[in-house]
Each structure stands twice: as C-alpha cells, then as structure tokens.
Design an enzyme around this catalytic site. Structure first.
Site: not given
Ligand code: PLP
Length: 413
Positions: A200, A228, A259
């Site tokens: 990300s 992502h 997202k």
């Molecule tokens: N994994 C990644 C790569 C993320 O970017 C995020 C959120 O920022 C998450 C997991 C966590 O997702 P959630 O917002 O559904 O808890």
C-alpha cells in the site's frame, strides 16, 4: 457520612496512579510531536467521494486520498442496498456469528465472495485486520513455518506474532531471499508464504508468479492479502492473482470490504473448505466479536453483485490512473510503483511532504504526506490515490495544483 481512612488512602493512591499515567502518556505524545510523526485527522463533513467538504476549508475539496478505487463508497445502488438491509434486518445482531448472529445475508455474501474469487469457501470478519489476526494462529502450529515479506501490512505482522509457527522474513519482493528461507525451513511440516498482493505504500505488485513457482518447488502454500487489489486488478477485478495468471496457484486470500468493495467495513478469508470450517471453530476475532451489521453486508453484497455482473467497473480506474501518472511524470515528479491507482509522489523529506500536502489543501486538493515510521526514513511522499469516480478534469486539476505547489517548494521547475 465522612469517608474512612482506608477509602481516603485508596482515593489518594488512585489520584497518584492516574497522575503518573498522565505524565507517562504526555511524555510519549510529546516524543511523537517533536519527532515530526504526529498524525492529525482532518474532519470530513460530507459523504466519501471524489468531491468532499472538509472542516476548516471552504467549498468543494477534491479528494485524492481514499481507498475508494471504484467510486462505490457512495454509489447510489450500494447506498440503497444498505438502506434496504437496515430496514429489513435491523441495525445489528447484538451477537457473534455462532450464537445468534448469522443471517441469510451473511451466508449469501460469503457465497458471492467465494464465487468472485473462485475459491471453495469464504468466512466474513469485522475487518481484514481481524481476518489477518485470526488466520495464522489457526492454520499454523509450532511444527510449521511462515515466510513473510518484510514490508507486509501491520495486521499480517500482528497475526503472525500470534501464531506459534517458526518465522522467516524475506527481503521485500526478493525471490532469491525467499528461496534461501524456503531452503532453511525445509524441515517444517507445513510452510506458508505470505505476501501483500499490492503493497500500500508504494503501489508495487508482488511477483506472484515467481512466488508460486518457488512455493510449488519447495512444497509450500501461498497466502495473499488483496486489500489494495480486490475489485480492480486483473481483467475482471479478481485481484493480483488474476492479473498475474495464478488464481489456481494461490491457496488463501484475505481481503477487505472497506476499500474498493463499497468502502463500509468488513474483511474475509477465501480458501479451501476445511480451512474455512476450522476458522469458524477456532479463529478468535470471528468467535469473540460481533457479526457484521446488516447495512454493511447489504452495501458490500451490492458492490460484489455489480462486479460479478460486469467487468466494466473493474476496468474503470485504469485509464484515470495512467492519466495522472503520465502527466505528473511529464511535469518532472517521481511517481513510485507502476500502473496501480496508488501513486506515491516521492519527495524524500518528511517536512516537505507535510508542507506540500497543506499547500495542496489550500488549493482545494486533499492529499496526505506519509513519513517515517509509516515509510522508511528519507522516503517521505504524498500518496495520491486515484478513483474511478474522478473525472479527467479532477485529475488535471490535481496535477496543476501539484505543479504549482511543487514549483513553490523547488521540487519541479
Ligand atoms: N491489509 C492491508 C494491506 C491493508 O492496507 C489494510 C487496511 O489498511 C488492512 C489489511 C486492514 O483492512 P481493514 O480496514 O478491513 O481492517
């Protein structure tokens, strides 16, 4: 009645304890402030979308920092489905799934997500953070090993910390190092290679084909976090595994509903049925946390239905991403990553990133500077995120604002 001596002393100790705690916390907060890594929160006073209102800024602000990749967060059909679910199924379940928190809409969404990812089964969580926290401990024991990319998301790192498998960390996207770690972990019963599909902070895509080749060569399983990627990577938006032609070679996928898939909240795991069955029995964030609220399920279900019905939505962000990337590069900016809608404008200096982000907001464009410890020292940046809901004019306005701000700060000429 006057308090007795014991009560008086207890109250005094209570005051002393909270005073001590306050002083420790204030010191910690001051360290963050002086370290320049304080994360402020701007307050949005409208719904999420490409155009928002921000407290303290006048008028319409162009938003370039949401993970709203497909513009579904405020899509009329998605919002309507949430309202319908709220009316029919209520605000929430007041229960975890296994007591009395499973509705037909939860099962329906799980089936649709399994179908979308072409995997056997799906289990929903309150977030992908929870899905990552709940997976590794259930799947892997002390006889097993987990091999994790060093830049994996914080929730993966935390999830791995909770499990008792031997831990191996390989250098970011480095297949040679992964192979070394696979050789070193050869005596383990099961091995799981763990990577973000897209990282990300840089918008870079994991070398999944090479990872799957190595995993097969050394008899390991492959897990990807697709937060992502789900909804817009690959011809049908199935994710990086579809983009790189390895859907049938990646065994477990975790992703988010927060997202591209409507942006409300929620996460899930898709994979082999026995794994999902076991997660329902043992995964702690699933067993000990409330069910996803019906309106959230309603919104996500509609988002998945839209994607299942047409590939056009999945494709809707690609051209906009390239418009921004090409125009910014032409203007002299360095944009990290390749074709992903995460477009990090690399600046290096933390203060510069923060000042430029503030100046952008004065020009009506909302972007955020990222600096250490979120990204490595000296690699501060403004992370721009493109959405299918941005018009070409929105993108051009953002580029113009970057050029104006970049000239002011001597980043471009
Ligand atoms: N994994 C990644 C790569 C993320 O970017 C995020 C959120 O920022 C998450 C997991 C966590 O997702 P959630 O917002 O559904 O808890």
């Amino acid at each position: 009645m006057l308090p007795c001596n014991t009560c008086r002393n207890a109250t005094r100790w209570g005051y002393a304890a909270i005073a001590e705690a306050r002083s420790v916390l204030e010191h910690e907060l001051e360290t963050i402030r002086t370290g320049g890594t304080w994360k402020g929160e701007r307050i949005i006073t409208s719904k999420q979308g490409p155009h928002i209102n921000v407290d303290g800024s006048r008028g319409d602000i162009l938003n370039f920092c949401a993970n709203n990749y497909l513009g579904l967060s405020s899509h009329p059909q998605v919002v309507e489905a949430g309202i319908e679910a709220l009316k029919k199924y209520g605000a929430g379940l007041s229960s975890v799934r296994f007591i009395c928190g499973t509705q037909d809409i939860h099962k329906d969404l799980e089936q649709k997500l399994a179908k979308f990812h072409e995997r056997e089964e799906c289990i929903l969580y309150a977030s992908c953070f929870d899905a990552n926290a709940g997976l590794f401990e259930v799947l892997l024991g002390p006889d097993d090993a987990v091999l994790s990319d060093e830049l994996n998301h914080a929730s993966i790192i935390d999830g791995i910390r909770l499990c008792r498998a031997k831990r191996f960390r390989y250098k970011h996207m480095d297949l040679n190092d992964l192979e070394t770690q696979l050789k070193q972990s050869q005596s383990s019963r099961m091995r799981l290679v763990v990577t973000d599909g897209v990282f990300s902070m840089d918008g870079d895509v994991a070398p999944l084909k090479g990872i799957c080749d190595l995993a097969e060569q050394y008899g390991a399983l492959v897990f990807i976090d697709e937060c992502h990627a789900t909804g817009f990577m690959g011809p049908r938006g199935r994710g990086t595994d579809e983009l790189l032609g390895v859907m049938d070679r990646v065994h477990i996928v975790n992703s988010t509903l927060g997202k591209a898939l409507g942006g409300a909240a929620g996460g899930y795991t898709v994979g082999p049925k026995p794994l999902i069955d076991l997660l329902r029995q043992r995964s702690r964030p699933y067993l000990f946390s409330n069910s996803l609220p019906p309106p959230v399920v309603g919104c996500a279900t509609r988002a998945v239905e839209l994607l299942l019905a047409s590939n056009e939505i999945a494709q809707s962000v690609g051209a906009k991403t390239m418009r921004f990337r090409n125009k910014m590069t032409e203007a002299g900016f360095t944009i990290s990553g390749s074709a992903h809608p995460i477009c990090p404008v690399m600046l290096g200096d933390a203060r510069l990133a923060s000042l430029m982000a503030d100046d952008m907001l004065k020009l009506g464009v909302y972007v955020i500077g990222f600096s250490y410890p979120v990204v490595p020292k000296g690699k501060a940046r403004i992370r721009v995120q493109i959405s299918a809901a941005h018009t070409d004019q929105d993108i051009d306005r953002a580029v113009d604002a970057f050029i104006q701000t970049g000239r002011k700060h001597g980043v471009v000429s």
